[in-house]
Design an enzyme around this catalytic site. Structure first.
Site, PDB file in Angstrom:
ATOM      1  N   ASP A 124       0.815  -1.249  -0.183  1.00 34.87           N
ATOM      2  CA  ASP A 124      -0.003  -0.050  -0.093  1.00 34.87           C
ATOM      3  C   ASP A 124       0.676   1.127  -0.004  1.00 34.87           C
ATOM      4  O   ASP A 124       0.567   2.529   0.747  1.00 34.87           O
ATOM      5  CB  ASP A 124      -0.832   0.077   1.210  1.00 34.87           C
ATOM      6  CG  ASP A 124      -2.052  -1.167   1.262  1.00 34.87           C
ATOM      7  OD1 ASP A 124      -1.667  -2.087   0.263  1.00 34.87           O
ATOM      8  OD2 ASP A 124      -2.930  -1.009   1.956  1.00 34.87           O
ATOM      9  N   ASP A 130      -4.633  -0.521  -1.665  1.00 31.58           N
ATOM     10  CA  ASP A 130      -6.078  -0.315  -1.304  1.00 31.58           C
ATOM     11  C   ASP A 130      -6.612   0.042  -2.306  1.00 31.58           C
ATOM     12  O   ASP A 130      -6.509   0.942  -3.071  1.00 31.58           O
ATOM     13  CB  ASP A 130      -6.007   0.498   0.009  1.00 31.58           C
ATOM     14  CG  ASP A 130      -6.807   0.176   1.038  1.00 31.58           C
ATOM     15  OD1 ASP A 130      -7.257  -0.921   1.052  1.00 31.58           O
ATOM     16  OD2 ASP A 130      -7.009   1.070   2.020  1.00 31.58           O
ATOM     17  N   HIS A 134     -10.540   0.808  -2.929  1.00 30.33           N
ATOM     18  CA  HIS A 134     -12.006   0.588  -2.653  1.00 30.33           C
ATOM     19  C   HIS A 134     -13.030   1.338  -3.503  1.00 30.33           C
ATOM     20  O   HIS A 134     -12.629   2.429  -3.939  1.00 30.33           O
ATOM     21  CB  HIS A 134     -12.070   1.685  -1.184  1.00 30.33           C
ATOM     22  CG  HIS A 134     -11.235   1.151   0.021  1.00 30.33           C
ATOM     23  ND1 HIS A 134     -11.258  -0.200   0.239  1.00 30.33           N
ATOM     24  CD2 HIS A 134     -10.417   1.633   0.777  1.00 30.33           C
ATOM     25  CE1 HIS A 134     -10.058  -0.694   1.382  1.00 30.33           C
ATOM     26  NE2 HIS A 134      -9.902   0.738   1.621  1.00 30.33           N
ATOM     27  N   SER A 175     -15.723   0.665   5.172  1.00 30.48           N
ATOM     28  CA  SER A 175     -14.774   1.237   6.201  1.00 30.48           C
ATOM     29  C   SER A 175     -14.813   2.735   6.078  1.00 30.48           C
ATOM     30  O   SER A 175     -13.902   3.268   6.988  1.00 30.48           O
ATOM     31  CB  SER A 175     -13.145   0.731   5.866  1.00 30.48           C
ATOM     32  OG  SER A 175     -12.663   1.378   4.568  1.00 30.48           O
ATOM     33  N   HIS A 200     -10.331   6.990   1.303  1.00 32.13           N
ATOM     34  CA  HIS A 200      -9.094   6.936   0.876  1.00 32.13           C
ATOM     35  C   HIS A 200      -8.999   5.937  -0.120  1.00 32.13           C
ATOM     36  O   HIS A 200      -9.900   5.047  -0.056  1.00 32.13           O
ATOM     37  CB  HIS A 200      -8.360   6.572   2.075  1.00 32.13           C
ATOM     38  CG  HIS A 200      -8.478   5.367   2.584  1.00 32.13           C
ATOM     39  ND1 HIS A 200      -9.430   5.010   3.411  1.00 32.13           N
ATOM     40  CD2 HIS A 200      -8.032   4.011   2.583  1.00 32.13           C
ATOM     41  CE1 HIS A 200      -9.664   3.973   3.786  1.00 32.13           C
ATOM     42  NE2 HIS A 200      -8.570   3.316   3.145  1.00 32.13           N
ATOM     43  N   LYS A 231      -6.817  -4.802  -3.278  1.00 27.25           N
ATOM     44  CA  LYS A 231      -7.684  -5.504  -2.253  1.00 27.25           C
ATOM     45  C   LYS A 231      -8.621  -4.446  -1.579  1.00 27.25           C
ATOM     46  O   LYS A 231      -8.603  -3.369  -1.812  1.00 27.25           O
ATOM     47  CB  LYS A 231      -6.729  -5.781  -1.232  1.00 27.25           C
ATOM     48  CG  LYS A 231      -6.041  -4.673  -0.420  1.00 27.25           C
ATOM     49  CD  LYS A 231      -4.794  -5.314   0.434  1.00 27.25           C
ATOM     50  CE  LYS A 231      -3.990  -4.062   1.037  1.00 27.25           C
ATOM     51  NZ  LYS A 231      -4.760  -3.015   1.693  1.00 27.25           N
ATOM     52  N   GLU A 290     -14.736  -5.342   5.035  1.00 22.15           N
ATOM     53  CA  GLU A 290     -13.442  -4.714   5.414  1.00 22.15           C
ATOM     54  C   GLU A 290     -12.368  -5.775   4.908  1.00 22.15           C
ATOM     55  O   GLU A 290     -12.454  -6.903   5.065  1.00 22.15           O
ATOM     56  CB  GLU A 290     -13.364  -4.804   7.049  1.00 22.15           C
ATOM     57  CG  GLU A 290     -14.218  -3.656   7.620  1.00 22.15           C
ATOM     58  CD  GLU A 290     -13.563  -2.599   8.385  1.00 22.15           C
ATOM     59  OE1 GLU A 290     -12.520  -2.288   7.604  1.00 22.15           O
ATOM     60  OE2 GLU A 290     -13.990  -2.084   9.267  1.00 22.15           O
ATOM     61  N   ALA A 327       0.198   0.078   6.285  1.00 27.06           N
ATOM     62  CA  ALA A 327       0.577   0.794   7.690  1.00 27.06           C
ATOM     63  C   ALA A 327       0.863  -0.356   8.744  1.00 27.06           C
ATOM     64  O   ALA A 327       0.108  -1.281   8.478  1.00 27.06           O
ATOM     65  CB  ALA A 327      -0.566   1.635   8.416  1.00 27.06           C
ATOM     66  N   CYS A 387      -2.530  -2.950   7.514  1.00 29.22           N
ATOM     67  CA  CYS A 387      -2.511  -3.772   6.265  1.00 29.22           C
ATOM     68  C   CYS A 387      -1.134  -4.502   6.259  1.00 29.22           C
ATOM     69  O   CYS A 387      -1.050  -5.764   5.867  1.00 29.22           O
ATOM     70  CB  CYS A 387      -2.672  -2.886   5.047  1.00 29.22           C
ATOM     71  SG  CYS A 387      -4.368  -2.435   4.844  1.00 29.22           S
TER      72      CYS A 387
HETATM   73  C1  VGL Z   1      -4.982   0.659   5.732  1.00 29.86           C
HETATM   74  C2  VGL Z   1      -6.569   1.813   7.096  1.00 29.86           C
HETATM   75  C3  VGL Z   1      -7.304   1.685   6.031  1.00 29.86           C
HETATM   76  C4  VGL Z   1      -3.512   0.283   5.281  1.00 29.86           C
HETATM   77  C5  VGL Z   1      -5.867   0.668   4.670  1.00 29.86           C
HETATM   78  O1  VGL Z   1      -3.248   0.223   4.260  1.00 29.86           O
HETATM   79  O2  VGL Z   1      -2.774  -0.186   6.297  1.00 29.86           O
HETATM   80  N1  VGL Z   1      -5.192   1.495   6.653  1.00 29.86           N
HETATM   81  N2  VGL Z   1      -7.021   1.093   4.992  1.00 29.86           N
HETATM   82 ZN    ZN Z   2      -8.600   1.142   3.358  1.00 29.65          ZN
END
Ligand code: VGL
Ligand code: ZN
Length: 193
Positions: free
Chosen positions: A15, A58, A60, A66, A77, A102, A109, A137, A141
């Site tokens: 990510d 990510d 979405h 989420s 995001h 993903k 989620e 993060a 993830c």
């Molecule tokens: C993530 C919060 C929401 C990540 C993804 O990539 O860690 N964190 N969506």
């Molecule tokens: Zn996300």
């Protein structure tokens, strides 16, 4: 400690996208920009040794569960097709990198790169047994990806100098939990290159 990049190894870059890394991103992860140099060094080595390089993203839909509008914890995001969902420009992804999207189901989620993706199938086909994980993060993830990989039976090397989290405390805790689950914590100097 010394860790080898074996013939059955793959790098998973989690990510590294504008919304997490850019200064004006929707969900900035502090430290994301400072790890890019190290992430790029890992990518170079996996390139040189001809081992698989995976970049998860990510990805979405605009109405993802989420997001706050649906009672989730996050601002919108990494919406599919938006600039925020693009890979951060300083990330040097090779053309042959395998991109794994993903979090595409609006009603589920999904933090792990293995969650409802083709990654495990791809790795089985490629004979991958050892997975090196970096990215963001750490508490979300990265951790979910590491825990899934361990449960699926992979050897997991967590690249401690190429991960960044949302807070220092929760990152530290997440790193300890990943190690307890079986991940091996390593840094660039530990790689047998
Ligand atoms: C993530 C919060 C929401 C990540 C993804 O990539 O860690 N964190 N969506
Ligand atoms: Zn996300």
């Amino acid at each position: 400690m010394k860790v080898a990049i074996t013939k059955s190894s793959a790098l998973v870059v989690v990510d590294i996208q504008n919304d997490f890394c850019a200064e004006d991103g929707a969900l900035p992860v502090p430290g994301c920009r400072t790890i890019i140099e190290n992430v790029n060094r890992y990518i170079e080595i996996f390139e040189r040794t001809n081992q698989a390089v995976v970049a998860s993203r990510d990805w979405h839909p605009p109405n993802h569960i989420s997001f706050k509008a649906r009672g989730g914890p996050w601002p919108p995001h990494c919406v599919q097709g938006s600039v925020g969902a693009d890979f951060y420009p300083e990330l040097k992804l090779p053309d042959r990198a395998i991109v794994i999207s993903k979090g595409t189901n609006p009603d589920a989620e999904a933090y792990s790169a293995f969650d409802k993706t083709e990654l495990h199938y791809l790795f089985s086909k490629l004979g991958v047994r050892r997975v090196f994980v970096c990215g963001v993060a750490t508490e979300y993830c990265v951790k979910a990806t590491v825990e899934d990989a361990l449960e699926l039976g992979y050897e997991v090397i967590l690249l401690g100098d190429a991960i960044a989290g949302i807070s220092k405390e929760s990152s530290q805790r997440a790193i300890m939990e990943m190690i307890r689950s079986g991940a091996i914590l390593a840094e660039f100097k530990d790689l047998l290159t």
